[in-house]
Design an enzyme around this catalytic site. Structure first.
Site, PDB file in Angstrom:
ATOM      1  N   GLY A 489       0.804  -1.225   0.000  1.00 31.77           N
ATOM      2  CA  GLY A 489       0.000   0.000   0.000  1.00 31.77           C
ATOM      3  C   GLY A 489       0.832   1.268   0.000  1.00 31.77           C
ATOM      4  O   GLY A 489       0.364   2.324   0.434  1.00 31.77           O
ATOM      5  N   LYS A 715       8.251   4.008  11.651  1.00 33.02           N
ATOM      6  CA  LYS A 715       9.084   2.822  11.849  1.00 33.02           C
ATOM      7  C   LYS A 715       8.550   1.734  10.914  1.00 33.02           C
ATOM      8  O   LYS A 715       7.348   1.688  10.643  1.00 33.02           O
ATOM      9  CB  LYS A 715       9.008   2.324  13.295  1.00 33.02           C
ATOM     10  CG  LYS A 715       9.613   3.288  14.316  1.00 33.02           C
ATOM     11  CD  LYS A 715       9.455   2.773  15.738  1.00 33.02           C
ATOM     12  CE  LYS A 715      10.088   3.747  16.741  1.00 33.02           C
ATOM     13  NZ  LYS A 715       9.840   3.356  18.149  1.00 33.02           N
ATOM     14  N   GLU A 719       7.573  -6.685   9.203  1.00 28.68           N
ATOM     15  CA  GLU A 719       8.229  -7.967   9.449  1.00 28.68           C
ATOM     16  C   GLU A 719       8.182  -8.476  10.891  1.00 28.68           C
ATOM     17  O   GLU A 719       8.034  -9.669  11.121  1.00 28.68           O
ATOM     18  CB  GLU A 719       9.687  -7.875   8.998  1.00 28.68           C
ATOM     19  CG  GLU A 719       9.801  -7.697   7.484  1.00 28.68           C
ATOM     20  CD  GLU A 719      11.225  -7.438   7.060  1.00 28.68           C
ATOM     21  OE1 GLU A 719      11.857  -8.346   6.529  1.00 28.68           O
ATOM     22  OE2 GLU A 719      11.703  -6.299   7.259  1.00 28.68           O
TER      23      GLU A 719
END
Lengths: 758, 86
Positions: A489, A715, A719
């Site tokens: 996105g 940030k 993951e």
């Protein structure tokens, strides 16, 4: 329920950042009109097919392509002999440790076929069926060799060797082996640390190789010209990366290749490496025609990178009052057929969430007759965390402490040393743990055969090189182009950051992904880096445009540029002494672009640093069916430090996606090999990914502790969320059944076997 | 404090390979280019290895090993292996 927990006073309020507009790429995707790698068709295009090894390990004695070449409709046949040899040297980042001598052999085998599915030769023909027929006519004479699949067996002294002359790096005096590399990281005094512990627990673990399971198979089209120039359209996580790798493999100049990114149907790290592009380019060069090459699902499983399976040992020492005083792990990772597993990352991440003064992590990178491992979402970290987080949970139980409280007591903060060496420089871990602890579900009552498990995960996150261009159109709308393929996105996020910076409405900004000839170098969409690094490039380019707009306004007002300020999307006089001028909007300035100096366009290239790491804490409630061993996930809550969520829906999607992939890794997914070293489940019917009905709504807690190094506090978020689920689920199963699962996947037969052990 | 040298640190593996096992050095430099120059003077060719193989943490903040990174007085400059994500 989704909560957004604002924990820092430094979080600013924005007009567009933090909103949830409809995705700009939504309409073409839901109407089926978006162009993915296999959708492009060029005039005169022909079709390629790769012939793959039927053996797990075999010497290639002879390849005879004459019958294939003679088949009507065949335009080109290639083997490794058509590619230049590469120098044997390890270059670049240690984790991937690229050695093009290996890479070219993975793209087209030379001396040996090293796994089932290893590419041997390729053909291109006027139709896909003729290409398939021609591939079957290629005669390959093999000398079948003994194979080895399991990592522990591959490390044995008498194991069949994939490379007879490979001596392990990092092991002085070692003989040739399947061990490509040994790594060791340590801090403090490990023996003294364990001596301080009241409780020491150690355990062995095994994890299966799992595939990234992106829904779109690898695909590309290549069109090479007689003068050496060429164009490639491909689905990848980095078209600049594909360009560089293809040029290197072909022995071509980077500048002679132009790569256009297709829409991408998932990558999760597995599309940061190349398999098809150099082969398609080679076929196109030989045929003089554009060539499309795409994998079947079976080829994706057999010939593109899963992540490593592993064999691990972990040991943790803790005092009665809950201080973790020492940690030790040995991690043995399958690299696949060529060196380069993510074992180093696992070593560096395993203890990083915590303040543990004495720690050691030893890693082995081990080749075996499997496809070469590729990156998968926080590569390596989830595997190491499964072992360490499981043992930490056992320590919590042994001292009678809540597992979240134990983690809060030991959580790392700014200044905490890491096993990698540097001290942590960012906050956010504690806030995330406390947010999870405060979730009402954490104290909800559990029923029979139900359990709750907790685990955490750490990932470095990435920064690095990114580029963006900003173009102001005549009507005041804005085009922002970047070099980051949009997987999660990013077009919406880039448009949001540009709109916020410029002070215009979101719908006035269009963000696109530009090809390698239309925007500056940009590193891959991976490492949770795009919103951080490419976002910084977009903000920098937009700020340059604002500076230029102020100059244009100064020209219109005939004042010094220093007398103009930018506020709320308008150029305004800096003070009453400058003059009484009506503010000029972006639209008004755009209309005067020609008169004030020409098109307003800026670009920015950044090497973004000081990215903050990712940290996720999660708990899971589940129920185990004692009759079948089937595990049902009842509730799953994920808290993550996200810095500042630019588009919260996408951030939540990343967190939920990582958790669901982790649930699959925990409960069902695995590469299953038979006694001949052949993969028995190369398809989604037998390789069991979770589907929507397998999981509850994943509850997300967005913890916002901004990163001061990013203009909007970003940030990386893609993951860290996949790191905890395997351990969280194993811990919950233990609470539900009393059985500690140490091998993945925790599939029904394996759970049932554990239950029957009594 | 303004002239305090930076403390340059390598991992054990890196120092074994390139700096005869010495892990820590004191270097006076305003930016990473200065650090690399100083290290290259001590160990010719080391700067190239650092640029190609490492990521740098300056006071814990991770950066690519780029010349332009400023080095505050007294900073810890820790070179670690590069990391690639997924």
């Amino acid at each position: 329920m989704n909560d957004s927990v604002i924990v820092s006073d430094s979080v600013k309020r924005f007009k567009w950042i933090g909103t949830r507009p409809i995705r700009p790429d939504g309409v073409p995707k839901v109407t089926g009109r978006a162009l993915y790698g296999a959708d492009l068709k060029l005039p005169g295009m022909i079709y390629g097919k790769v012939l793959r090894s039927p053996h797990a390990h075999a010497r290639i004695l002879k390849i005879d392509t004459s019958k294939a070449e003679a088949l009507k409709g065949v335009k080109a046949v290639v083997t490794a002999q058509d590619l230049p040899e590469q120098k044997f040297e390890y270059i670049g980042p240690e984790r991937v440790a690229v050695n093009f001598w290996h890479v070219t052999r993975n793209i087209l085998a030379r001396e040996k076929a090293l796994y089932e599915g290893h590419a041997i030769a390729a053909v291109a023909a006027v139709s896909a069926s003729i290409a398939e027929e021609a591939a079957a006519l290629i005669e390959v004479e093999y000398e079948v060799l003994p194979h080895v699949i399991d990592v522990d067996e591959a490390m044995a002294p008498d194991a069949p060797l994939l490379f007879e002359d490979m001596v392990p790096r990092g092991m002085d005096g070692a003989k040739p082996s399947n061990i490509a590399k040994r790594l060791e990281f340590k801090m403090g005094d490990i023996d003294a640390g364990f001596a301080q512990a009241d409780v020491v627990i150690e355990k062995e673990f095994k994890t299966a190789a799992v595939h990234q399971a992106y829904i779109e198979p690898h695909a590309c089209v290549a069109k090479m010209e007689a003068d050496g120039q060429g164009e490639i359209w491909s689905s990848s996580q980095g078209h600049f990366q594909m360009r560089a790798l293809t040029a290197q493999i072909l022995g071509a100049k980077i500048g002679d290749l132009r790569v256009t990114p297709a829409e991408i149907g998932g990558g999760f790290g597995g599309k940061t490496v190349t398999y098809l592009e150099p082969v398609a380019a080679l076929l196109s060069r030989k045929a003089g025609l554009p060539v499309r090459l795409q994998m079947t699902r079976e080829e994706v499983f057999k010939a593109s990178g899963p992540t490593s399976g592993s064999s691990m040992w972990a040991k943790v020492g803790v005092t009665k009052d809950g201080k973790i005083v020492a940690g030790d792990v040995i991690l043995k990772f399958q690299a696949g057929a060529f060196p380069g597993s993510p074992v180093m990352n696992a070593c560096l991440c395993a203890f990083s969430p915590y303040d543990i003064p004495n720690a050691r992590a030893v890693g082995y990178d081990v080749v075996s007759n499997r496809p070469k491992a590729a990156a998968y979402r926080a590569p390596g970290s989830p595997i190491g965390h499964f072992a360490v987080e499981s043992v930490i949970d056992m320590c919590a139980k042994a001292i009678g402490m809540d597992p979240l409280d134990l983690r809060i007591k030991n959580v790392a903060g700014i200044g905490t040393p890491t096993i990698a060496g540097p001290k942590h420089a960012h906050a956010g871990f504690r806030e995330t743990l406390e947010a999870l602890r405060n979730h009402p579900g954490y104290t909800a009552k559990l029923g029979p055969n139900q359990g709750r498990g907790v685990a955490c995960g750490y990932w470095f996150n990435g920064g690095g090189e990114s580029s963006a261009t900003f173009q102001l159109n005549a009507d005041g709308t804005v085009l922002v182009a970047t070099g980051s393929p949009d997987i999660g996105g990013s077009r919406a996020s880039m448009a949001l950051m540009a709109a916020e910076t410029l002070g215009v409405d979101y719908d006035q900004v269009r963000a696109i992904v530009a090809d390698t000839g239309s925007v500056g170098y940009t590193h891959v969409t991976g490492g949770s880096r795009v919103t951080f690094a490419t976002g910084a490039a977009v903000v920098t380019a937009t700020r340059s445009a604002i500076k230029e707009l102020c100059k244009r306004a100064a020209m219109i007002w005939d004042v010094d540029p220093e007398g103009v300020v930018w506020e709320d999307g308008h150029a305004k006089p800096a003070g009453s002494n400058v003059g009484d001028f009506k503010p000029l909007s972006v639209k008004e300035l755009a209309a005067k672009a020609a008169a004030t100096g020409g098109p307003i366009t800026t670009s920015a290239g950044v090497n973004a640093g000081a990215q903050a790491p990712g940290f996720s804490a999660q708990f899971c409630d589940l129920e185990v069916d004692p009759e079948t061993g089937h595990v049902t996930i009842l509730r799953y809550v994920v808290a993550q430090d996200v810095g500042k969520a630019i588009h919260p829906s996408y951030v939540e999607g990343q967190m939920q996606g990582g958790v669901v992939q982790g649930i699959g890794w925990a409960l069902n997914e695995e590469y299953i090999y038979n006694s001949k070293g052949l993969l028995d489940n190369a398809g989604f019917l037998d390789y069991r990914c979770p589907v929507a009905s397998d999981v509850p709504m994943i509850d997300t807690i967005l913890v916002e502790v901004p990163n001061p190094a990013h203009p909007y506090g970003v940030k990386g978020v893609g993951e860290a969320n996949i790191c905890p689920p395997m351990a969280a689920i194993a811990c919950a199963i233990e609470q539900a059944t009393g059985k500690r699962m140490t091998e993945l996947p925790m599939s029904p037969p394996r759970v049932l076997a554990a239950l029957s052990e009594g | 404090m303004s002239d305090a040298p930076a403390r340059v640190v390598f991992t054990a593996g890196f120092s074994d390979r390139y700096t005869q096992g010495v892990r820590e050095f004191e270097v006076t430099a305003k930016n990473l280019r200065g650090v690399l120059r100083a290290m290259d003077e001590m160990f010719p060719g080391l700067a190239t290895h650092l640029e190609e193989e490492t990521t740098v943490a300056i006071n814990g903040e991770l950066h690519e090993t780029g010349y332009f990174q400023s080095v505050p007085p007294g900073a810890e400059v820790f070179f670690i292996p590069k990391i690639e994500g997924g």
